[in-house]
Design a protein around this motif. Sequence first.
Motif, PDB file in Angstrom:
ATOM      1  N   THR A  60       0.820  -1.223   0.000  1.00  0.00           N
ATOM      2  CA  THR A  60       0.000   0.000   0.000  1.00  0.00           C
ATOM      3  C   THR A  60       0.848   1.266   0.000  1.00  0.00           C
ATOM      4  OG1 THR A  60      -0.116  -0.067   2.423  1.00  0.00           O
ATOM      5  CG2 THR A  60      -1.885  -1.156   1.199  1.00  0.00           C
ATOM      6  N   SER A  62       2.647   2.555   2.320  1.00  0.00           N
ATOM      7  CA  SER A  62       2.261   3.319   3.506  1.00  0.00           C
ATOM      8  C   SER A  62       3.161   2.974   4.689  1.00  0.00           C
ATOM      9  CB  SER A  62       0.801   3.067   3.852  1.00  0.00           C
ATOM     10  OG  SER A  62       0.583   1.697   4.150  1.00  0.00           O
ATOM     11  N   LYS A  64       3.330   3.230   9.232  1.00  0.00           N
ATOM     12  CA  LYS A  64       2.608   3.419  10.483  1.00  0.00           C
ATOM     13  C   LYS A  64       3.598   3.240  11.625  1.00  0.00           C
ATOM     14  CE  LYS A  64      -1.444   1.919  13.119  1.00  0.00           C
ATOM     15  NZ  LYS A  64      -2.630   1.009  13.153  1.00  0.00           N
ATOM     16  N   GLU A 130       0.688   7.819  10.858  1.00  0.00           N
ATOM     17  CA  GLU A 130       0.457   6.846   9.799  1.00  0.00           C
ATOM     18  C   GLU A 130       0.159   7.586   8.498  1.00  0.00           C
ATOM     19  OE1 GLU A 130      -4.305   5.949  10.274  1.00  0.00           O
ATOM     20  OE2 GLU A 130      -2.889   4.683  11.382  1.00  0.00           O
ATOM     21  N   GLY A 131       0.168   6.832   7.402  1.00  0.00           N
ATOM     22  CA  GLY A 131      -0.218   7.422   6.124  1.00  0.00           C
ATOM     23  C   GLY A 131       0.630   6.936   4.976  1.00  0.00           C
ATOM     24  N   LYS A 132       0.330   7.491   3.804  1.00  0.00           N
ATOM     25  CA  LYS A 132       1.067   7.192   2.578  1.00  0.00           C
ATOM     26  C   LYS A 132       1.940   8.396   2.263  1.00  0.00           C
ATOM     27  CE  LYS A 132      -0.996   5.010  -0.723  1.00  0.00           C
ATOM     28  NZ  LYS A 132      -1.919   4.537  -1.787  1.00  0.00           N
TER      29      LYS A 132
END
Length: 546
Positions: A60, A62, A64, A130-132
């Motif tokens: 993904t 991403s 975290k 968290e995130g992309k």
Amino acid sequence: MFKGFKITVVTATIALLGSVTAFAQRPITFADTLRGSVTPARAWWDLNYYHLSVEVFPETQSLKGTNLVRYQVEKPGETLQIDLQEPMKITAASQNGEPLKVEKVGAAHFITLRKEQKAGEINEVLISFEGKPKVAVRPPWDGGITWQKDANGKDFIANSNQGIGSSIWWPSKDHPADEVDSMLISVTVPKGLMDVSNGRLINVKESKSTTTYDWFVDNPINGYGVNISIGDYVHFSEEFAGEKGALSMDYYVLRDNLEKAKSQFKDAPRMMEAFEHWFGPYPFYEDGFKLVEVPYLGMEHQSSVTYGNKFANGYLGRDLSGTGWGMKFDFIIIHESGHEWFANNITYKDVADMWIHESFTNYSESLFLDYFYGKKAGQEYVRGTRANILNQSPIIGIYGVNRSGSGDMYYKGGNMLNTLRQILYNDEKWREILRGLNKEFYHQTVTTQQVEGYISHQIGMDLKPFFDQYLRETSIPTFEYYFSEDNTLNYRWNNCIPSFNIPIDISLGENNVRLHPTVEWKKLEVGAPLEVQVDPDYYVSTLKIR
């Protein structure tokens, strides 16, 4: 980091020059001030320790994790600034288990503390995120994360974020004036992959589907130097007999590139030998030295220098000096490792002073050649790089707004330093100055004024006019001369600031003479109109006006 561009040879880097210039010229915003200044929410606390723990999800693209921020209270404060750029998000913050309010203003996050912050205390804040993260389009110049696959279809991932900042992928105090004293980096990756980060590997933890690598950094580290490099790595190593004893040198490359790396990375101990000679002991013996293959050109991540120069000499197989000497070494190994002394050991307090990193490290390339191939080789190389200087905007940028100066901080900066060497005319003393800088400012953040002052004091000259001319102006001083009817040599500096007054070495017929021009005409009786040649290792222009 290297932002190379050569007008006649490396055409692809013309776009880079445009990006540097566009960044320097774009309007200054409130967000720039929040990023580039020591705001009140940054000023009252001093970084002590990070524990950055992050899990990487390649499918993904991403991340975290958490970052434990330990700090010392310098003076009472209530609000603490932590930076994290969109689309990454801070999901929670707490102190002593109590949740804290977080107010977001662009990339700046202002955390309101409940506990009274008393001067001298050591406190901690735990931040979840968290995130992309932003995908790097043209790494390392366009910062972010690079997500690729190797030739065998395995994930090959790395960050590069000198300009855009560490906060592009993890929450940090993203200002260079305050370096964390030490740091634990825990990176969790899918099983079958390895993470290589800064410092020394102290623990590996495996679960059913993931592996966590714990790396401890024992020295102060600038935020943009913190890195993750993830791939199907194989490892080999050696010990270097350095000035402070045995130094571990570890190499991590993709499995298919092991044999190529064993040959090409022979430049690493050569680099260490040359730079310890010129600059003093490697600054991070406790953390060792690593060279790590990544899916972009390379960066100066402290104790974990990243490499993507395709296992070839030169800069992607090209000589940036046009002299042939640039093909005698692997550019990325030499240049990015040179930053261990200038960028990682000595770090600017404000990005406007990026020349402290890039001018000295550009100059280190010629010193590497000087050490192994002689002074003539090094001088030819640095002179050859002048073809890349544009002189369109000053080397020093704008203070307090995260705005660096022009790309001339590389080639022009290197030639400026080489000119200082000629002015001093004492190579052993010049070496002492370079080593002295790394001793005087060991593991420190500094200003241009500190560097200028140190060099001026050591050389024994007021060099403010010199630095003002080369760092803060775009014009190149011109040595003008003519012979009058009575065979007197008339000479002066022109195309420069009024106070410019550096000496210049010339050949006058068969004699070598040092002159001391100013912007006013001076005279020297010579008896005949002799041929005049300025020492080519001074970065100046020459004009016979009649």
